[in-house]
Design a protein around this motif. Structure first.
Motif, PDB file in Angstrom:
ATOM      1  N   LEU A 241       0.837  -1.189   0.000  1.00 48.96           N
ATOM      2  CA  LEU A 241       0.000   0.000   0.000  1.00 48.96           C
ATOM      3  C   LEU A 241       0.873   1.240   0.000  1.00 48.96           C
ATOM      4  O   LEU A 241       2.021   1.211   0.430  1.00 48.96           O
ATOM      5  N   THR A 242       0.291   2.304  -0.503  1.00 52.10           N
ATOM      6  CA  THR A 242       0.963   3.587  -0.533  1.00 52.10           C
ATOM      7  C   THR A 242      -0.096   4.684  -0.499  1.00 52.10           C
ATOM      8  O   THR A 242      -1.272   4.403  -0.708  1.00 52.10           O
ATOM      9  N   TYR A 243       0.337   5.884  -0.197  1.00 52.06           N
ATOM     10  CA  TYR A 243      -0.603   7.009  -0.229  1.00 52.06           C
ATOM     11  C   TYR A 243       0.052   8.169  -0.948  1.00 52.06           C
ATOM     12  O   TYR A 243       1.266   8.303  -0.971  1.00 52.06           O
ATOM     13  N   THR A 244      -0.798   9.021  -1.502  1.00 48.85           N
ATOM     14  CA  THR A 244      -0.363  10.263  -2.130  1.00 48.85           C
ATOM     15  C   THR A 244      -1.351  11.347  -1.725  1.00 48.85           C
ATOM     16  O   THR A 244      -2.556  11.198  -1.947  1.00 48.85           O
ATOM     17  N   ILE A 245      -0.857  12.397  -1.115  1.00 47.78           N
ATOM     18  CA  ILE A 245      -1.714  13.524  -0.765  1.00 47.78           C
ATOM     19  C   ILE A 245      -1.724  14.493  -1.940  1.00 47.78           C
ATOM     20  O   ILE A 245      -0.672  14.859  -2.463  1.00 47.78           O
ATOM     21  N   ILE A 246      -2.916  14.881  -2.351  1.00 51.48           N
ATOM     22  CA  ILE A 246      -3.085  15.844  -3.439  1.00 51.48           C
ATOM     23  C   ILE A 246      -3.720  17.087  -2.814  1.00 51.48           C
ATOM     24  O   ILE A 246      -4.944  17.217  -2.749  1.00 51.48           O
ATOM     25  N   PRO A 247      -2.876  17.992  -2.287  1.00 51.34           N
ATOM     26  CA  PRO A 247      -3.387  19.137  -1.522  1.00 51.34           C
ATOM     27  C   PRO A 247      -4.399  19.993  -2.271  1.00 51.34           C
ATOM     28  O   PRO A 247      -5.386  20.444  -1.688  1.00 51.34           O
ATOM     29  N   GLU A 248      -4.165  20.203  -3.565  1.00 52.50           N
ATOM     30  CA  GLU A 248      -5.058  21.093  -4.313  1.00 52.50           C
ATOM     31  C   GLU A 248      -6.472  20.526  -4.463  1.00 52.50           C
ATOM     32  O   GLU A 248      -7.411  21.266  -4.739  1.00 52.50           O
TER      33      GLU A 248
ATOM     34  N   GLN B  10     -12.477  12.139 -14.920  1.00 53.75           N
ATOM     35  CA  GLN B  10     -13.146  10.897 -15.307  1.00 53.75           C
ATOM     36  C   GLN B  10     -12.410   9.637 -14.862  1.00 53.75           C
ATOM     37  O   GLN B  10     -13.004   8.576 -14.763  1.00 53.75           O
ATOM     38  N   SER B  11     -11.083   9.749 -14.632  1.00 54.93           N
ATOM     39  CA  SER B  11     -10.298   8.560 -14.288  1.00 54.93           C
ATOM     40  C   SER B  11      -9.179   8.940 -13.321  1.00 54.93           C
ATOM     41  O   SER B  11      -8.802  10.113 -13.217  1.00 54.93           O
ATOM     42  N   PHE B  12      -8.647   7.944 -12.627  1.00 53.78           N
ATOM     43  CA  PHE B  12      -7.560   8.184 -11.678  1.00 53.78           C
ATOM     44  C   PHE B  12      -6.327   8.735 -12.388  1.00 53.78           C
ATOM     45  O   PHE B  12      -5.568   9.506 -11.809  1.00 53.78           O
ATOM     46  N   ALA B  13      -6.135   8.353 -13.639  1.00 54.42           N
ATOM     47  CA  ALA B  13      -4.981   8.830 -14.407  1.00 54.42           C
ATOM     48  C   ALA B  13      -4.991  10.349 -14.563  1.00 54.42           C
ATOM     49  O   ALA B  13      -3.943  10.959 -14.777  1.00 54.42           O
ATOM     50  N   GLU B  14      -6.151  10.963 -14.443  1.00 55.49           N
ATOM     51  CA  GLU B  14      -6.266  12.426 -14.566  1.00 55.49           C
ATOM     52  C   GLU B  14      -5.976  13.163 -13.275  1.00 55.49           C
ATOM     53  O   GLU B  14      -5.908  14.388 -13.277  1.00 55.49           O
ATOM     54  N   LEU B  15      -5.811  12.448 -12.165  1.00 59.83           N
ATOM     55  CA  LEU B  15      -5.501  13.099 -10.897  1.00 59.83           C
ATOM     56  C   LEU B  15      -4.087  13.670 -10.946  1.00 59.83           C
ATOM     57  O   LEU B  15      -3.179  13.034 -11.487  1.00 59.83           O
ATOM     58  N   PRO B  16      -3.883  14.851 -10.378  1.00 56.41           N
ATOM     59  CA  PRO B  16      -2.550  15.479 -10.428  1.00 56.41           C
ATOM     60  C   PRO B  16      -1.583  14.870  -9.390  1.00 56.41           C
ATOM     61  O   PRO B  16      -1.241  15.495  -8.400  1.00 56.41           O
ATOM     62  N   MET B  17      -1.182  13.628  -9.648  1.00 56.55           N
ATOM     63  CA  MET B  17      -0.255  12.941  -8.749  1.00 56.55           C
ATOM     64  C   MET B  17       1.132  13.509  -8.937  1.00 56.55           C
ATOM     65  O   MET B  17       1.549  13.845 -10.044  1.00 56.55           O
ATOM     66  N   ARG B  18       1.862  13.579  -7.817  1.00 59.89           N
ATOM     67  CA  ARG B  18       3.259  14.014  -7.864  1.00 59.89           C
ATOM     68  C   ARG B  18       4.091  12.876  -7.317  1.00 59.89           C
ATOM     69  O   ARG B  18       3.738  12.271  -6.316  1.00 59.89           O
ATOM     70  N   SER B  19       5.190  12.609  -7.946  1.00 59.49           N
ATOM     71  CA  SER B  19       6.084  11.593  -7.399  1.00 59.49           C
ATOM     72  C   SER B  19       7.035  12.275  -6.418  1.00 59.49           C
ATOM     73  O   SER B  19       7.361  13.444  -6.563  1.00 59.49           O
ATOM     74  N   ALA B  20       7.438  11.506  -5.418  1.00 56.55           N
ATOM     75  CA  ALA B  20       8.341  12.052  -4.384  1.00 56.55           C
ATOM     76  C   ALA B  20       9.743  12.207  -4.916  1.00 56.55           C
ATOM     77  O   ALA B  20      10.186  11.548  -5.789  1.00 56.55           O
TER      78      ALA B  20
END
Length: 160
Positions: free
Chosen positions: A24-31, A150-160
């Protein structure tokens, strides 16, 4: 011994002298005021506790963030209801810092993930810390959270 990687941990494999990622992992997307949590493989309650503790101490953590929990790649999960209740009580202590219940949407498109999501929701009963929903499609999950994608791929994920 655990070695930290942002959003998760690496577990030692002593006989091989290697480290394997926790499932498991998490990513916080503050915006978006959102935390995206992804499980895969065999979900373990102890590992969930460790990663939640790391999330709760993350500088971007906010008690009232919405949660998107992606369970699509879970093949099995630990079925110790007493341990799960213990985990949820610890989470509730942290999340109840929010003035309103947290919205948690579980993306569970298959039988294993749906079973896990139902078990988790049952464990929250009576705690008042969350509003939990189960979605069977990415679009449904994102709509439940009020996100305009519409999809998770569109979320503004940032890699650490």
């Amino acid at each position: 011994m655990l070695v930290f990687m942002r959003g998760g941990f690496w577990l030692p494999i002593p006989e091989q002298g290697l480290f394997a990622p926790m499932p498991l992992t998490y990513t916080i997307i503050p915006e978006l005021h959102l935390v995206y949590v992804r499980y895969w493989g065999v979900a373990n309650i102890g590992e969930s506790m460790q990663v939640f503790a790391q999330y709760a101490s993350d500088p971007d953590f906010r008690a009232d963030q919405k949660h998107l929990i992606d369970l699509k790649d879970v093949v099995e999960y630990e079925r110790s209801f007493p341990e799960l209740i213990k985990l949820q009580a610890e989470k509730a202590d942290t999340l109840m810092q929010s003035k309103t219940p947290n919205l948690m949407v579980y993306y569970a498109p298959n039988r294993n993930s749906h079973s896990m999501a139902r078990t988790i929701l049952k464990s929250w009963d009576g705690l008042g810390a969350t509003v939990g929903l189960i979605a069977q499609t990415e679009h449904q999950a994102l709509s439940m959270l009020g996100l305009g994608v519409q999809s998770f791929a569109e979320l503004p994920m940032r890699s650490a």
